[in-house]
Design a protein around this motif. Structure first.
Motif, mmCIF file in Angstrom:
data_model
loop_
_atom_site.group_PDB
_atom_site.id
_atom_site.type_symbol
_atom_site.label_atom_id
_atom_site.label_comp_id
_atom_site.label_asym_id
_atom_site.label_seq_id
_atom_site.Cartn_x
_atom_site.Cartn_y
_atom_site.Cartn_z
ATOM 1 N N UNK A 1 0.805 -1.228 0.000
ATOM 2 C CA UNK A 1 0.000 0.000 0.000
ATOM 3 C C UNK A 1 0.836 1.274 0.000
ATOM 4 N N UNK B 1 -5.410 7.567 -5.554
ATOM 5 C CA UNK B 1 -5.065 8.458 -4.439
ATOM 6 C C UNK B 1 -4.336 9.709 -4.910
ATOM 7 N N UNK C 1 -1.831 6.853 3.481
ATOM 8 C CA UNK C 1 -2.795 6.196 4.370
ATOM 9 C C UNK C 1 -2.162 5.887 5.713
ATOM 10 N N UNK D 1 -3.507 2.867 7.678
ATOM 11 C CA UNK D 1 -3.161 1.549 7.147
ATOM 12 C C UNK D 1 -1.824 1.089 7.711
ATOM 13 N N UNK D 2 -0.867 2.011 7.753
ATOM 14 C CA UNK D 2 0.488 1.642 8.166
ATOM 15 C C UNK D 2 0.593 1.293 9.647
ATOM 16 N N UNK E 1 -3.672 -1.813 9.588
ATOM 17 C CA UNK E 1 -4.047 -2.896 8.672
ATOM 18 C C UNK E 1 -2.842 -3.617 8.079
#
Ligand SMILES: Nc1nc2c(ncn2[C@@H]2O[C@H](COP(=O)(O)OP(=O)(O)OP(=O)(O)O)[C@@H](O)[C@H]2O)c(=O)[nH]1
Ligand SMILES: [Mg+2]
Lengths: 223, 225
Positions: A18, A156, B88, B91-92, B95
């Motif tokens: 991500x 994004x 994000x 997230x880090x 998740x």
């Protein structure tokens, strides 16, 4: 098709992806990705170059080839030092998640042999094998990721309509399958001919941009 | 290198530094600008002569927090690492904690065994909390200027954090924040979990937070023995 493959390729699988844009952040800044059409071209380019290479490495690893020889082959196919670092770091992150999800002696051994991380596609293939998946599954996962990562990041980065990004990937799907097939065939040849039979397609612009991106003082994504 | 014991720490699959010594990991979360970095800096100054400390920052798009800590020279530069979070921050820290775990291990490899690792999350919203796979305990830092109804609104950060820090009390008079009401709302939301009021960058310092960390350190040392 196994549910294990769905888990491995799920964007929520905690393997660090991500925080990476697959080169999209640099391409957006350099004006090469501006919307859905240019995103599609970018993803197609990445799929047929580094995506093909990653898919072949993953397929070979999933077929049980020597992982350290594949790791060397990945090094030889990754000219950008920044991208080598990224690939090893992501490999280490994936290995951590893989060892929790699919514990296997071969994964422990790889962690011991490459404490700084093995290349991500090699770890991906070894993980696929530990999860009971086929070389073709591993190739599909790697090929899909090569296009999926920049598409997600562009949503994004540009505020691109997520439906358009999904449509870009859906239209690319047949090409992803074809690349995975070609990669698997190459991995099969490598069993007798050695790692020299694996593809070595490269994308110089991705390499050059990755080097520049790594030197930016301010950025959203690690790569 | 070993893997944490699967039964004692089922949620951790961390390759730790040899020797079995494992740093206490403390997460600092909370909305943008509430004073997380100021708290980290003050904690480092207060505790660095007592314990060996490392810091991981999760900046949203810069190295701003890490650079601030470096400029303030609260710790030697090799004790501070920045993690990039791909836009994000939650997230880090929740998740997909893999990059943060890497950062903690990198710190320990670089400077040897640590007693305490402070992990600052990028400023996020009221629902962002740390994974138990990443931190042992976490504090949530809010400030009085963000609205004195935040404790009442609740959300995981307010209700579940091991310590709620209400910072910038020096600004309460200027923004008309009712500290008694904030304390009562926090107590109602948190079912016995502690709340402290600070002004880390002004007069009333970080002492209550530092004391709380000393207690957690004592607990974790006792637990490991
Ligand atoms: N008046 C007052 N200002 C404070 C206090 N603590 C921090 N500040 C100021 O608030 C601003 C933000 O503080 P930071 O520590 O950077 O906040 P942060 O939570 O780390 O912010 P992000 O990392 O951007 O989310 C800075 O200008 C600080 O000097 C305080 O107790 N009182
Ligand atoms: Mg900060």
């Amino acid at each position: 098709m196994s549910a294990a493959l769905l888990l491995l390729t799920d964007g929520r699988f905690p393997a660090g992806g991500h925080a990476h844009s697959g080169g999209a952040e640099a391409a957006v800044a350099e004006g090469r990705i501006t919307g859905a059409a240019t995103l599609a071209e970018f993803c197609r380019g990445r799929l047929h170059t580094t995506g093909l290479v990653a898919a072949a490495l993953a397929a070979a690893a999933a077929a049980g080839a020597d992982l350290l020889a594949l790791d060397d082959a990945a090094d030889a196919r990754t000219p950008s030092p920044a991208l080598r670092t990224v690939s090893r770091r992501l490999g280490r992150q994936l290995l951590r998640a893989a060892r929790a999800a699919w514990p296997a002696a071969v994964l422990d051994q790889l962690a011991a042999d490459r404490p700084r991380g093995a290349h991500q596609p090699v770890v991906l293939g070894a993980t696929a094998r530990a999860a009971g998946l086929t070389p073709l599954d591993a190739a599909r996962a790697a090929a899909y990721e090569s296009a999926g990562s920049p598409a997600t990041a562009t949503v994004r980065l540009l505020g691109l309509d997520p439906f358009q990004a999904a449509a870009v990937l859906a239209r690319l799907a047949p090409e992803v399958d074809a690349v995975a097939d070609a990669a698997t065939a190459a991995a099969h040849r490598a069993r007798t001919e050695g790692t020299g039979a694996l593809p070595a397609a490269s994308a110089p612009l991705l390499d050059v941009s990755a080097e520049r991106h790594a030197a930016w003082p301010t950025r959203l994504f690690t790569s | 290198m070993h893997q944490d014991h699967p039964e004692i720490f089922p949620q951790r699959h961390t390759m730790s530094v040899p020797g079995g010594h494992r740093a206490l990991r403390v997460g600092l979360g909370g909305p943008v600008g509430s004073g997380k970095t100021a708290t980290v800096a003050a904690l480092c100054r207060t505790l660095r002569d007592e314990v060996s400390i490392g810091v991981v920052t999760n900046d949203i798009y810069t190295r701003e927090d890490a650079d601030f800590l470096l400029r303030q020279a609260v710790l030697a530069p090799d004790r501070i690492v920045a993690v990039e979070t791909g836009a994000c921050p939650h997230t880090a820290i929740r998740d997909d904690i893999s990059a943060n775990l890497e950062a903690v291990e990198e710190l320990e490899e670089r400077v040897g065994p640590l007693d305490l690792v402070l992990l600052e999350s990028g400023g996020d919203n009221l629902t962002a909390t740390f994974s138990k796979g990443l931190v042992d305990v976490q504090m949530f830092v809010i400030d009085v200027a963000g609205g004195d109804d935040i404790p009442r609104k609740g959300g995981p950060g307010v209700t579940m954090s091991d310590l709620l820090v209400v910072n910038k009390v020096d600004l309460a008079v200027h923004v008309g924040a009712d500290l008694d009401r904030m304390a009562a709302d926090a107590a109602a939301q948190r079912g016995g979990l502690p709340t402290v009021f600070t002004s880390v960058a002004r007069g009333q310092g970080v002492a209550p937070v530092a004391d709380w960390i000393r207690e957690r350190l004592a607990e974790s040392t006792a637990g490991a023995a």
